[in-house]
Design a protein around this motif. Structure first.
Motif, PDB file in Angstrom:
ATOM      1  N   ASP A 153      13.863  -1.087 -11.637  1.00 37.06           N
ATOM      2  CA  ASP A 153      14.210  -0.953 -13.053  1.00 37.06           C
ATOM      3  C   ASP A 153      15.671  -0.522 -13.087  1.00 37.06           C
ATOM      4  N   GLY A 154      16.555  -1.511 -13.182  1.00 36.36           N
ATOM      5  CA  GLY A 154      17.981  -1.215 -13.045  1.00 36.36           C
ATOM      6  C   GLY A 154      18.246  -0.701 -11.646  1.00 36.36           C
ATOM      7  N   ASP A 155      18.935   0.461 -11.548  1.00 42.40           N
ATOM      8  CA  ASP A 155      19.196   1.044 -10.228  1.00 42.40           C
ATOM      9  C   ASP A 155      18.001   1.841  -9.709  1.00 42.40           C
ATOM     10  N   ASP A 156      17.038   2.077 -10.595  1.00 45.24           N
ATOM     11  CA  ASP A 156      15.908   2.949 -10.232  1.00 45.24           C
ATOM     12  C   ASP A 156      14.697   2.126  -9.803  1.00 45.24           C
ATOM     13  N   TRP A 157      13.632   2.866  -9.443  1.00 46.58           N
ATOM     14  CA  TRP A 157      12.328   2.258  -9.168  1.00 46.58           C
ATOM     15  C   TRP A 157      11.295   2.957 -10.051  1.00 46.58           C
ATOM     16  N   LEU A 158      10.273   2.210 -10.459  1.00 47.46           N
ATOM     17  CA  LEU A 158       9.152   2.801 -11.189  1.00 47.46           C
ATOM     18  C   LEU A 158       7.900   2.674 -10.317  1.00 47.46           C
ATOM     19  N   ILE A 159       7.277   3.794 -10.026  1.00 47.10           N
ATOM     20  CA  ILE A 159       6.137   3.794  -9.089  1.00 47.10           C
ATOM     21  C   ILE A 159       4.829   4.020  -9.842  1.00 47.10           C
ATOM     22  N   THR A 160       3.843   3.164  -9.518  1.00 45.96           N
ATOM     23  CA  THR A 160       2.520   3.280 -10.135  1.00 45.96           C
ATOM     24  C   THR A 160       1.460   3.121  -9.046  1.00 45.96           C
ATOM     25  N   GLY A 161       0.471   3.997  -9.037  1.00 42.25           N
ATOM     26  CA  GLY A 161      -0.601   3.905  -8.039  1.00 42.25           C
ATOM     27  C   GLY A 161      -1.219   5.261  -7.788  1.00 42.25           C
ATOM     28  N   GLN A 162      -1.952   5.347  -6.689  1.00 39.67           N
ATOM     29  CA  GLN A 162      -2.681   6.583  -6.387  1.00 39.67           C
ATOM     30  C   GLN A 162      -2.616   6.875  -4.890  1.00 39.67           C
ATOM     31  N   LYS A 163      -2.377   8.129  -4.560  1.00 39.40           N
ATOM     32  CA  LYS A 163      -2.387   8.571  -3.160  1.00 39.40           C
ATOM     33  C   LYS A 163      -3.432   9.664  -3.021  1.00 39.40           C
ATOM     34  N   ILE A 164      -4.058   9.717  -1.856  1.00 42.67           N
ATOM     35  CA  ILE A 164      -5.213  10.620  -1.698  1.00 42.67           C
ATOM     36  C   ILE A 164      -5.144  11.349  -0.356  1.00 42.67           C
ATOM     37  N   TYR A 165      -5.807  12.525  -0.269  1.00 39.02           N
ATOM     38  CA  TYR A 165      -5.839  13.339   0.962  1.00 39.02           C
ATOM     39  C   TYR A 165      -4.467  13.901   1.322  1.00 39.02           C
ATOM     40  N   ILE A 166      -3.595  14.075   0.347  1.00 33.14           N
ATOM     41  CA  ILE A 166      -2.238  14.522   0.672  1.00 33.14           C
ATOM     42  C   ILE A 166      -2.257  16.027   0.946  1.00 33.14           C
ATOM     43  N   SER A 167      -1.961  16.395   2.200  1.00 31.31           N
ATOM     44  CA  SER A 167      -2.070  17.794   2.618  1.00 31.31           C
ATOM     45  C   SER A 167      -0.873  18.598   2.187  1.00 31.31           C
ATOM     46  N   GLY A 168      -1.111  19.853   1.871  1.00 31.51           N
ATOM     47  CA  GLY A 168      -0.015  20.768   1.581  1.00 31.51           C
ATOM     48  C   GLY A 168      -0.472  21.913   0.704  1.00 31.51           C
ATOM     49  N   VAL A 169       0.124  23.078   0.946  1.00 31.54           N
ATOM     50  CA  VAL A 169      -0.227  24.274   0.183  1.00 31.54           C
ATOM     51  C   VAL A 169       0.516  24.252  -1.150  1.00 31.54           C
ATOM     52  N   ARG A 170      -0.196  24.519  -2.229  1.00 29.20           N
ATOM     53  CA  ARG A 170       0.357  24.553  -3.587  1.00 29.20           C
ATOM     54  C   ARG A 170       1.017  23.210  -3.936  1.00 29.20           C
ATOM     55  N   GLU A 171       2.261  23.261  -4.513  1.00 30.59           N
ATOM     56  CA  GLU A 171       2.892  22.009  -4.981  1.00 30.59           C
ATOM     57  C   GLU A 171       4.124  21.674  -4.129  1.00 30.59           C
ATOM     58  N   PRO A 172       4.379  20.367  -3.936  1.00 35.68           N
ATOM     59  CA  PRO A 172       5.579  19.969  -3.186  1.00 35.68           C
ATOM     60  C   PRO A 172       6.803  19.844  -4.091  1.00 35.68           C
ATOM     61  N   ASP A 173       7.982  19.827  -3.458  1.00 37.17           N
ATOM     62  CA  ASP A 173       9.215  19.445  -4.163  1.00 37.17           C
ATOM     63  C   ASP A 173       9.511  17.966  -3.947  1.00 37.17           C
ATOM     64  N   LEU A 174       8.953  17.426  -2.847  1.00 37.43           N
ATOM     65  CA  LEU A 174       9.178  16.015  -2.518  1.00 37.43           C
ATOM     66  C   LEU A 174       7.906  15.429  -1.913  1.00 37.43           C
ATOM     67  N   LEU A 175       7.672  14.150  -2.210  1.00 37.72           N
ATOM     68  CA  LEU A 175       6.615  13.396  -1.532  1.00 37.72           C
ATOM     69  C   LEU A 175       7.309  12.280  -0.758  1.00 37.72           C
ATOM     70  N   PHE A 176       6.920  12.050   0.501  1.00 40.33           N
ATOM     71  CA  PHE A 176       7.574  10.973   1.261  1.00 40.33           C
ATOM     72  C   PHE A 176       6.541   9.953   1.733  1.00 40.33           C
ATOM     73  N   GLY A 177       6.871   8.680   1.567  1.00 39.81           N
ATOM     74  CA  GLY A 177       5.933   7.670   2.044  1.00 39.81           C
ATOM     75  C   GLY A 177       6.194   6.284   1.488  1.00 39.81           C
ATOM     76  N   PRO A 178       5.405   5.292   1.988  1.00 43.85           N
ATOM     77  CA  PRO A 178       5.623   3.889   1.633  1.00 43.85           C
ATOM     78  C   PRO A 178       4.912   3.448   0.354  1.00 43.85           C
ATOM     79  N   MET A 179       5.553   2.503  -0.348  1.00 42.14           N
ATOM     80  CA  MET A 179       4.994   1.855  -1.552  1.00 42.14           C
ATOM     81  C   MET A 179       5.297   0.351  -1.439  1.00 42.14           C
ATOM     82  N   VAL A 180       4.493  -0.442  -2.139  1.00 44.78           N
ATOM     83  CA  VAL A 180       4.722  -1.895  -2.110  1.00 44.78           C
ATOM     84  C   VAL A 180       5.930  -2.227  -2.985  1.00 44.78           C
ATOM     85  N   THR A 181       6.943  -2.845  -2.390  1.00 49.22           N
ATOM     86  CA  THR A 181       8.134  -3.232  -3.158  1.00 49.22           C
ATOM     87  C   THR A 181       8.189  -4.732  -3.401  1.00 49.22           C
TER      88      THR A 181
END
Ligand SMILES: Cc1cc2nc3c(=O)[nH]c(=O)nc-3n(C[C@H](O)[C@H](O)[C@H](O)COP(=O)(O)OP(=O)(O)OC[C@H]3O[C@@H](n4cnc5c(N)ncnc54)[C@H](O)[C@@H]3O)c2cc1C
Length: 407
Positions: free
Chosen positions: A149-177
């Protein structure tokens, strides 16, 4: 052959420095609880701050390059730190550290400034954002989409079993482009800042507790410079993460608290007035537990040495990962057989041995068979890497990160 590592005087001085500092700076009531799920909000806040202090000393992520906020220390120093941290019950960094080698290999200089530095300095926390409801073992069948979307990306979908205590500042991983491209050539690898508009986090309740979350993405906007690697290079970037996740980094002299407790129990418990260890069946069970734990330790130490020496690794990571998953389940059963039914009582039962550690181990060893590739998937990888797979026509994943300047 004696595998015991002989530390130099200088290294022993470093150990003393670490031990003294931890004794002076980590209050007893902040030490890691037996069950990680019992980490309180006060403890969490304490460790978020303490991680920044440890990172500034170069002790949190010791072997990563100093220029990005790592410690620039040696593998031996890292091992000493790990040994002292575990004895002082230090709560480890909240970031999933698999992201560090990935960023070192694939991020450009600006991205290293933007992501690697704040993560290594513990200012920010990142979770691994890979698995989807229909893409676990077969990760390449991902469906979450990133649309330009212009210079940006718009991400839609669902990720599951994501480990981590409380809330993250960043999520890292692959998406279909690119939905039209074939598998493995249709992905991009994103760093997604949190919180974000359209992003929702829901806690899961697994047998091991609730350190896993589901993340729902509904047109989540991500800046173009948050894509690591090329638009369709996500699979290769992902492999750098997975090589380490499948055991490729190893660990020097990993400690096995469950085994230590089991041996302690056998040595110091009496049954009908006689030491428990006099029973031949108990002896056999405890020795089997001891041998398996030490084999795992040796495999892990070998991998650590190979990784530090930048040697090419193939089946090695998956071999130790698979062995670790299997023997932990067996040792949990062995501990239960020897310690009896109080060992399946939790931390709130005063008669539970070792403050409830065996019960936590029962649950975590079972759950632990799944993350970072299941036992079956490790076998599939080993078979491919040693050339006995039925799917030889499929290229093996990118080999190890050997040669990359990672810690
Ligand atoms: C505690 C925990 C923490 C996790 N943390 C994270 C995280 O932080 N980030 C993240 O992205 N994901 C995480 N995961 C997800 C984890 O990576 C997946 O659970 C795992 O990859 C298996 O995927 P699945 O659960 O979809 O099972 P499936 O892939 O559906 O597998 C189901 C069963 O089929 C078997 N199987 C599948 N394919 C084959 C095959 N080809 N040959 C033989 N057997 C096969 C599997 O071994 C398994 O027993 C975590 C999972 C758990 C349980």
């Amino acid at each position: 052959m004696d595998f015991t590592y002989q530390y130099t005087d200088e290294q022993q001085d470093f150990r003393k420095e670490v031990r003294t500092w931890l004794a002076e700076n980590i209050p007893t009531d902040m030490r890691a609880p037996v069950d990680r799920m019992e980490l309180t909000d006060v403890q969490y806040d304490f460790w978020r701050e303490m991680h920044k202090t440890l990172a500034a000393k170069g002790w949190l992520y010791p072997t990563y390059p100093k220029e990005y906020g790592g410690g620039g220390l040696s593998g031996e120093q890292e091992t000493i730190l790990q040994e002292e941290f575990r004895d002082a019950r230090v709560v480890g960094g909240f970031t999933n550290s698999l992201v560090f080698p990935t960023l070192l290999v694939w991020a450009d200089d600006d991205q290293k400034e933007m992501f690697l530095k704040p993560l290594l300095s513990a200012e920010k926390v990142a979770f691994q954002n890979f698995t989807e409801p229909n893409a676990g073992s077969d990760l390449a069948s991902l469906q979450a989409r990133a649309v330009r979307d212009g210079d940006d990306w718009l991400i839609t979908g669902q990720k599951i079993y994501i480990s981590g205590v409380r809330e993250p500042d960043l999520l890292f991983g692959p998406m279909v482009t690119d939905t039209d491209a074939p598998r493995h050539r249709n992905l991009g690898y994103f760093m997604v800042p949190c919180p974000a508009g359209g992003l929702a986090q829901e806690r899961m309740n697994l047998l091991s507790g609730d350190d896993q979350s589901v993340f729902f993405f509904d047109n989540v906007r991500v800046q173009g410079d948050h894509l690591i690697g090329g638009d369709h290079q996500g699979w290769q970037v992902t492999q750098t993460t997975l090589e380490i996740e499948h055991g490729g980094r190893g660990q020097a002299i990993p400690r096995d608290e469950a085994l230590e407790n089991l041996i302690d129990y056998v040595q110091n418990t009496k049954s009908d007035g006689a030491p428990l260890g006099d029973d031949p069946l108990v002896q056999q069970t405890a020795v089997s537990a001891y041998i398996d734990s030490h084999v795992f330790s040796l495999l892990n130490t070998r991998n650590y040495g190979m990784y530090q020496a930048r040697q090419e690794m193939t089946y090695h990571g998956s071999q130790s990962s698979m062995f670790g998953k299997i023997y932990r389940i067996e040792n949990a059963d062995r501990s239960r057989d020897i310690m009896g039914m109080y060992s399946v009582c939790g931390t709130d039962e005063p008669r539970a041995p070792f403050g409830g550690q065996p019960e936590v181990y029962q649950r975590s060893s079972l759950v632990g068979a799944h993350p970072a590739g299941t036992i079956e998937i490790q076998k599939v990888i080993i078979a491919r890497r040693i050339g006995i797979s039925r799917t030889r026509e499929r290229a093996a994943a990118t080999p190890s990160t050997a040669g990359a300047s990672t810690g």
